[in-house]
Design a protein around this motif. Structure first.
Motif, mmCIF file in Angstrom:
data_model
loop_
_atom_site.group_PDB
_atom_site.id
_atom_site.type_symbol
_atom_site.label_atom_id
_atom_site.label_comp_id
_atom_site.label_asym_id
_atom_site.label_seq_id
_atom_site.Cartn_x
_atom_site.Cartn_y
_atom_site.Cartn_z
ATOM 1 N N LEU A 210 0.584 -1.407 -0.588
ATOM 2 C CA LEU A 210 -0.042 -0.140 -0.322
ATOM 3 C C LEU A 210 0.561 1.241 0.146
ATOM 4 C CD1 LEU A 210 -2.849 0.856 -0.253
ATOM 5 C CD2 LEU A 210 -2.407 1.073 2.494
ATOM 6 N N GLU A 211 2.078 1.462 0.945
ATOM 7 C CA GLU A 211 3.034 2.708 0.655
ATOM 8 C C GLU A 211 3.232 2.179 -0.666
ATOM 9 O OE1 GLU A 211 6.328 1.390 3.301
ATOM 10 O OE2 GLU A 211 6.870 3.686 3.534
ATOM 11 N N ASP A 212 3.830 1.678 -1.178
ATOM 12 C CA ASP A 212 4.522 2.112 -2.606
ATOM 13 C C ASP A 212 3.607 2.202 -3.672
ATOM 14 O OD1 ASP A 212 7.162 2.116 -1.331
ATOM 15 O OD2 ASP A 212 7.232 -0.097 -1.544
ATOM 16 N N ALA A 213 2.070 1.557 -3.466
ATOM 17 C CA ALA A 213 1.196 0.994 -4.647
ATOM 18 C C ALA A 213 1.080 2.443 -5.820
ATOM 19 C CB ALA A 213 0.076 1.259 -4.238
ATOM 20 N N GLY A 214 1.505 4.253 -5.124
ATOM 21 C CA GLY A 214 1.499 5.207 -6.231
ATOM 22 C C GLY A 214 1.922 5.606 -7.047
ATOM 23 N N ARG A 215 2.806 4.277 -6.789
ATOM 24 C CA ARG A 215 4.572 5.114 -8.262
ATOM 25 C C ARG A 215 4.145 3.299 -9.279
ATOM 26 N NH1 ARG A 215 9.108 3.393 -4.102
ATOM 27 N NH2 ARG A 215 9.022 5.420 -2.542
ATOM 28 N N VAL A 216 2.991 2.563 -9.231
ATOM 29 C CA VAL A 216 3.109 2.001 -10.168
ATOM 30 C C VAL A 216 1.213 2.103 -10.904
ATOM 31 C CG1 VAL A 216 1.979 -0.595 -10.944
ATOM 32 C CG2 VAL A 216 3.081 -0.324 -8.410
ATOM 33 N N PRO A 217 1.787 1.935 -12.073
ATOM 34 C CA PRO A 217 1.418 2.618 -12.973
ATOM 35 C C PRO A 217 -0.750 2.102 -13.887
ATOM 36 C CG PRO A 217 2.410 2.111 -14.728
ATOM 37 C CD PRO A 217 3.295 1.746 -13.379
ATOM 38 N N ALA A 218 -1.814 2.902 -13.228
ATOM 39 C CA ALA A 218 -2.855 2.129 -13.192
ATOM 40 C C ALA A 218 -3.290 2.585 -15.243
ATOM 41 C CB ALA A 218 -3.281 1.419 -12.138
ATOM 42 N N ASP A 219 -4.571 1.534 -15.261
ATOM 43 C CA ASP A 219 -5.241 2.145 -16.446
ATOM 44 C C ASP A 219 -6.668 1.087 -16.839
ATOM 45 O OD1 ASP A 219 -4.730 0.184 -18.131
ATOM 46 O OD2 ASP A 219 -3.362 0.814 -19.419
ATOM 47 N N MET A 220 -7.904 1.338 -17.372
ATOM 48 C CA MET A 220 -8.642 0.606 -18.150
ATOM 49 C C MET A 220 -8.299 -1.043 -18.233
ATOM 50 S SD MET A 220 -12.158 2.430 -17.358
ATOM 51 C CE MET A 220 -13.066 1.884 -18.421
ATOM 52 N N ALA A 221 -7.152 -0.914 -18.349
ATOM 53 C CA ALA A 221 -7.165 -2.253 -18.615
ATOM 54 C C ALA A 221 -6.525 -3.445 -16.975
ATOM 55 C CB ALA A 221 -6.150 -2.715 -19.508
ATOM 56 N N THR A 222 -6.322 -2.677 -16.145
ATOM 57 C CA THR A 222 -5.964 -2.751 -14.552
ATOM 58 C C THR A 222 -7.277 -3.165 -13.647
ATOM 59 O OG1 THR A 222 -3.898 -1.260 -15.546
ATOM 60 C CG2 THR A 222 -3.484 -2.476 -13.093
#
Ligand code: SAH
Length: 254
Positions: A210-222
């Motif tokens: 949860l701490e590092d999740a902001g660094r992972v890209p996400a889009d509509m296919a995620t």
């Protein structure tokens, strides 16, 4: 009324995830309706009409398919994953409830498919091994405030949370807001899985916290799976980690 309407789940992408029932329903349809990206996954058949439309036109697509079925045709409507999970089966039911009385006499069949959260979960282990819920982060059809309340309640109650529709070009900041809220209810080390385009050639899987999740890209296919306090990660030599939520939990709540 002789018309038939099948609402068919295509699964997450890989043709091996298409059920035999879905294959049969597609093969027997006179016409197939769907979001163009999903229609592209359905092999075209001679004599079978195809009606592709934009992702945001679900009510109009459902109504068009129902009108066509009411003329006596055997009509298929396709959805990615499972048609009952944030998808066309509910759109079709809404139109039947609101539409002409004759639509209630149609033979309607919902053909299930493998939904994204199950495909992502299977890739990494068993994160949905105990109680879980699914929340769409899209505020197109509900207020953002309700999404925040549901996220907070689900995290506090100890559910693992599958997040559908985490981000789009029109909603770039909402995942960040959701993660900030979740950090108030869950430890920083809580396991989070990002599964992008699972079972397609460009599949990407990321296991983080949860701490590092902001660094992972996400889009509509995620699709994102947010662990609970009970979710664990087994690190292994030479193999990807296994993420799982044990079947017996102590009942930890925030
Ligand atoms: N009916 C679909 C969900 C439609 S909502 C199903 O049951 O899977 C669309 C969301 O589903 C996307 O924003 C993403 O969160 C998720 N999704 C669909 N296919 C996916 C895939 N192959 N990999 C990861 N997520 C996927």
């Amino acid at each position: 009324m002789s018309g038939r309407l099948a609402v068919i789940g295509l699964g997450p992408g890989d043709a091996r995830y298409l059920t035999r029932e879905a294959e049969d329903a597609l093969a027997s349809a006179d016409a197939v309706y769907g979001y163009s990206a999903y229609l592209d996954r359905v092999p075209s058949r001679p004599g079978q009409a195809r009606h592709g439309s934009d992702n945001r036109e679900e009510p109009a697509r459902a109504a068009a398919a129902l009108r066509h079925a009411a003329e006596g045709a055997n009509v298929a409507v396709v959805s990615g994953g499972d048609p009952g999970v944030f998808a066309m089966a509910a759109a079709v039911c809404e139109q039947i409830e609101a539409g002409p009385h004759g639509w209630r006499a149609l033979d309607v069949q919902i053909v299930p498919g493998i939904t994204a959260m199950l495909a992502v979960a299977a890739r990494v282990g068993a994160p949905l091994g105990h109680d879980f819920c699914a929340i769409s982060l899209s505020d197109n059809l509900k207020p953002w405030d309700l999404i925040e309340r549901r996220l907070a309640a689900a995290a506090a109650a100890g559910f693992v949370i599958a997040l559908y529709n985490p981000a789009s070009r029109a909603r770039p900041g909402q995942l960040g807001k959701a993660l900030t809220l979740l950090r108030r209810h869950l430890p920083a080390a809580t396991a989070i899985i990002f599964g992008r385009a699972v079972s397609r050639p460009d599949e990407q899987l990321t296991i983080t916290t949860l701490e590092d999740a902001g660094r992972v890209p996400a889009d509509m296919a995620t699709l994102i799976i947010v662990g609970s306090r009970d979710t664990r990660v087994i690190y292994r030599e030479g193999e990807a980690p296994l993420v799982y939520t044990p079947r017996a939990v102590a009942g930890a709540m925030a």
